[in-house]
Structure formats: structure tokens, C-alpha cells
Design a protein around this motif. Sequence first.
Motif, PDB file in Angstrom:
ATOM      1  N   THR A 257       0.821  -1.202   0.000  1.00 41.36           N
ATOM      2  CA  THR A 257       0.000   0.000   0.000  1.00 41.36           C
ATOM      3  C   THR A 257       0.858   1.255   0.000  1.00 41.36           C
ATOM      4  OG1 THR A 257      -1.695  -1.184   1.241  1.00 41.36           O
ATOM      5  CG2 THR A 257      -1.839   1.212   1.216  1.00 41.36           C
ATOM      6  N   GLU A 258       0.507   2.209  -0.864  1.00 42.43           N
ATOM      7  CA  GLU A 258       1.187   3.498  -0.905  1.00 42.43           C
ATOM      8  C   GLU A 258       0.149   4.605  -1.053  1.00 42.43           C
ATOM      9  OE1 GLU A 258       4.460   5.992  -3.596  1.00 42.43           O
ATOM     10  OE2 GLU A 258       3.960   3.924  -4.087  1.00 42.43           O
ATOM     11  N   VAL A 259       0.139   5.550  -0.140  1.00 45.65           N
ATOM     12  CA  VAL A 259      -0.722   6.721  -0.273  1.00 45.65           C
ATOM     13  C   VAL A 259      -0.035   7.688  -1.236  1.00 45.65           C
ATOM     14  CG1 VAL A 259      -1.837   8.640   0.907  1.00 45.65           C
ATOM     15  CG2 VAL A 259      -1.632   6.422   2.054  1.00 45.65           C
ATOM     16  N   ILE A 260      -0.650   7.928  -2.379  1.00 44.64           N
ATOM     17  CA  ILE A 260       0.032   8.744  -3.385  1.00 44.64           C
ATOM     18  C   ILE A 260      -0.453  10.189  -3.399  1.00 44.64           C
ATOM     19  CG2 ILE A 260       0.473   6.714  -4.801  1.00 44.64           C
ATOM     20  CD1 ILE A 260      -1.583   7.853  -6.802  1.00 44.64           C
ATOM     21  N   ALA A 261      -1.574  10.481  -2.739  1.00 42.26           N
ATOM     22  CA  ALA A 261      -2.032  11.871  -2.658  1.00 42.26           C
ATOM     23  C   ALA A 261      -2.943  12.030  -1.459  1.00 42.26           C
ATOM     24  CB  ALA A 261      -2.761  12.278  -3.937  1.00 42.26           C
ATOM     25  N   THR A 262      -2.842  13.169  -0.783  1.00 41.80           N
ATOM     26  CA  THR A 262      -3.709  13.502   0.342  1.00 41.80           C
ATOM     27  C   THR A 262      -4.311  14.885   0.111  1.00 41.80           C
ATOM     28  OG1 THR A 262      -1.874  14.484   1.597  1.00 41.80           O
ATOM     29  CG2 THR A 262      -2.319  12.139   1.966  1.00 41.80           C
ATOM     30  N   GLY A 263      -5.341  15.211   0.884  1.00 43.79           N
ATOM     31  CA  GLY A 263      -5.962  16.521   0.770  1.00 43.79           C
ATOM     32  C   GLY A 263      -6.675  16.766  -0.539  1.00 43.79           C
TER      33      GLY A 263
END
Length: 387
Positions: A54-60
Motif C-alpha cells: 500500500t502506498e498513499v500517493i495523494a492527500t488533501g
Amino acid sequence: MDKKIPMLVGITLALMLSACTPVGPHGPAPSSNGEEEAAQSTPEEEENSFPYETEVIATGVNVPWEVDFLPDGRMLFTERPGQLRMITDGTIMEEPLISFSAPFSDEGEGGLLGLAIDPDFENNSYVYVYHSYKKEEDIANRVLRLIIDGQEASIDKVLIDDIPGGVNHNGGRIKIGPDRLLYVTTGERYEPDMAQNSGEWGGKILRIGLDGSIPSDNPISGSPVYSLGHRNAQGLAWHPETGVMYSSEHGQSNLDELNIIEKGGNYGWPLIEGDEAADGLIRSVAHSGSETWAPSGMTFVSEGPWKNSLLVGGLRGEQVLRFDLSNNRVEQSVGLIPEVLYEGEWGRIRSINEGPDGTLYILTNNRDGRGIPSADDDQIIALKPLY
């Protein structure tokens, strides 16, 4: 400034539930005495474990609704308040490709929703979007063809408009099928009888050409209606080997459905739902029973241990549902039981899509007025294959 991609989270999904020890995305659940037990896996569990990191590639991100992939590796995604955005070289570009304004409307569940990239994009630069707009005192929906020029987009053509809309139940998913025609899900805007009226476009799945024309083999001559009797369908996907078309659909309070879509088929709303049956109406192949999935966007897995599995994002259910359709089995039966993944991990899940390299992309919708957003929401999350 551009929004940079966070570092790799590196979370590998834990093994499936064993008979003795419940297992969640972060490993074994505490045992009855409050201590963690080592997960004991069988060969079958090893084979079915989720082979992704798992990789979070964008937030907000501002309520993302759909994502699609350009041939050169860039990604496009829609934000429901009206922005079409681009990710280039791991960065969300600061300026949208296009921002929609009046008569555009993002009231309730409406806004900039579906997105599809033309299969011949390298030659024509076409992209298709679905959005809500104000029509006098009412709300309607339409499908536009855009042209992408570098990091800007412009409206090329309105393909279809006057699709019934409302504060809720706008449908909104658009996908290009194996036949290179555009399929469009529409809602019945809380007018159930509309779904059974073949002359109305609400509560349907529509099919049109990529130029807005009506295919000559549509079930009703001169009409975009492909199937009817839908309440608020929000997911479309085709089995990668058989070409069978599936759709996810919201039930009234539960009894959310997965349907196999046939040309001209009537899926029963508001006459039947769940396990109910009636002459001339098509039953769902799976439903949520007394639970609520609120299913939305979905995708098939094309390669790897989960090849031919159908993954469906859940909003109120806050989960990913996995339907095992490997070996082309049970495609015409009823009563499919999904495996539940990532329950409560990221909150409301609007869509899940498979990218060209097999990476799965999850869009959260916790800032849509119905979720409980964290400081990082909304997010785009990548599940990268380990095989």
C-alpha cells in the motif's frame, strides 16, 4: 505549490480470516486474553493472501470521484466540486486542466463525476466526463467530450444532455466497453417509477457512440437506453475473458446489488429487489441482505493470483468487496458471497480502478458530507502488486 506524493507506507495486507484467529489488514486481532497470537496460515491462505503493498500517493484531495490513465503514464481524476486534475511524474499539478462553472452544479450527490479516456487518445486527445448542471429550477446531467492540450482541457462537444438529475441519485459512472461504445449509469432521482419508463433516461444504463450517436443495435430504436429498472447504479466493469458486463447498484436502505447486465434487460426497481423474482425481470447475482454496502466504482483484476476477481468499492460499508469470478464460474448464478477487505481502513471508498501495470487505485470520499474526514482526506491510495 504542487502537492508531492508521500513516502511509501509499506503496509502489506495480512492474511485472510482463519478459523481461530480473526485477521485484519494490520495482522492478527487480539486474542481473548488481550495478547496477540501468531497468525497460522495454511497453503490455501497463502495462495489467497492479498499480494499488494500500500502506498498513499495523494492527500488533501477534494472529493475525488473517478480516475483514468493516459497512454504516457499520466493520470487524470475528477473532483466532484468541478475540477479535472492531472498527476504527472508523481505530482498533482497545481492548476486543474479545467474547472467547471455555472450552469455546473455540485449540489448534493451531483457534480463532476464520471471520467473515461478515449482508446485512441494518442491520435485524438479525447476525454469524456459526466457532470450535473442547473436547468432552470431543476438539475440535469450531461456527458461532454473534452480535448486535452498539454495541461489544459477544453469542451469539444456535448454528447448527451438532459439526463434526469437531482440532489441525489445522479448515477454518474461512464465507461468505454469492449465494443468501443460509451456506457453511462443514471439515477432515478428518487422517482422510482422513472426506472420502469423506457421513455425516460433516469434509472437506466445508456449506451452511445463516442461521437454521441445512437448505436443501431440498441434495444430501442433511436434511444440511448441499454437497460432499465435501475435505482442508482454507480459501477461498471467487464469480465476480461468473457466480456460479461457487471454493474453495482444502491438499494433503498440495504439490499445493494451486483448485476450482470444484458442488452434490453429490466432489473426490476422498484418492483423487485434482492432475492425477489418476477416474470420478465432480472434478479441480482449478489446483494447485501440486511447490511449496507453502498457500492460504487469497481474493477476487474486482470493478472496475478486474483485474476478475474471483481473488486467493488463501498461507501457506507467502508470496504472493498472481492467477488471471485476466476475460471469464469458462477457467472449466471445468484447468491455470490464477496470477501470483505480493508473494512474501516480508509473510510468511504468511491472507486477502485486497475491501472495499466496492474496497480489498483482507491479513491476515498470522506469529505463528501457523509464521512468523517481525517486530516489527510481525501486520499488516492495505490495497491502495488508484489508479483
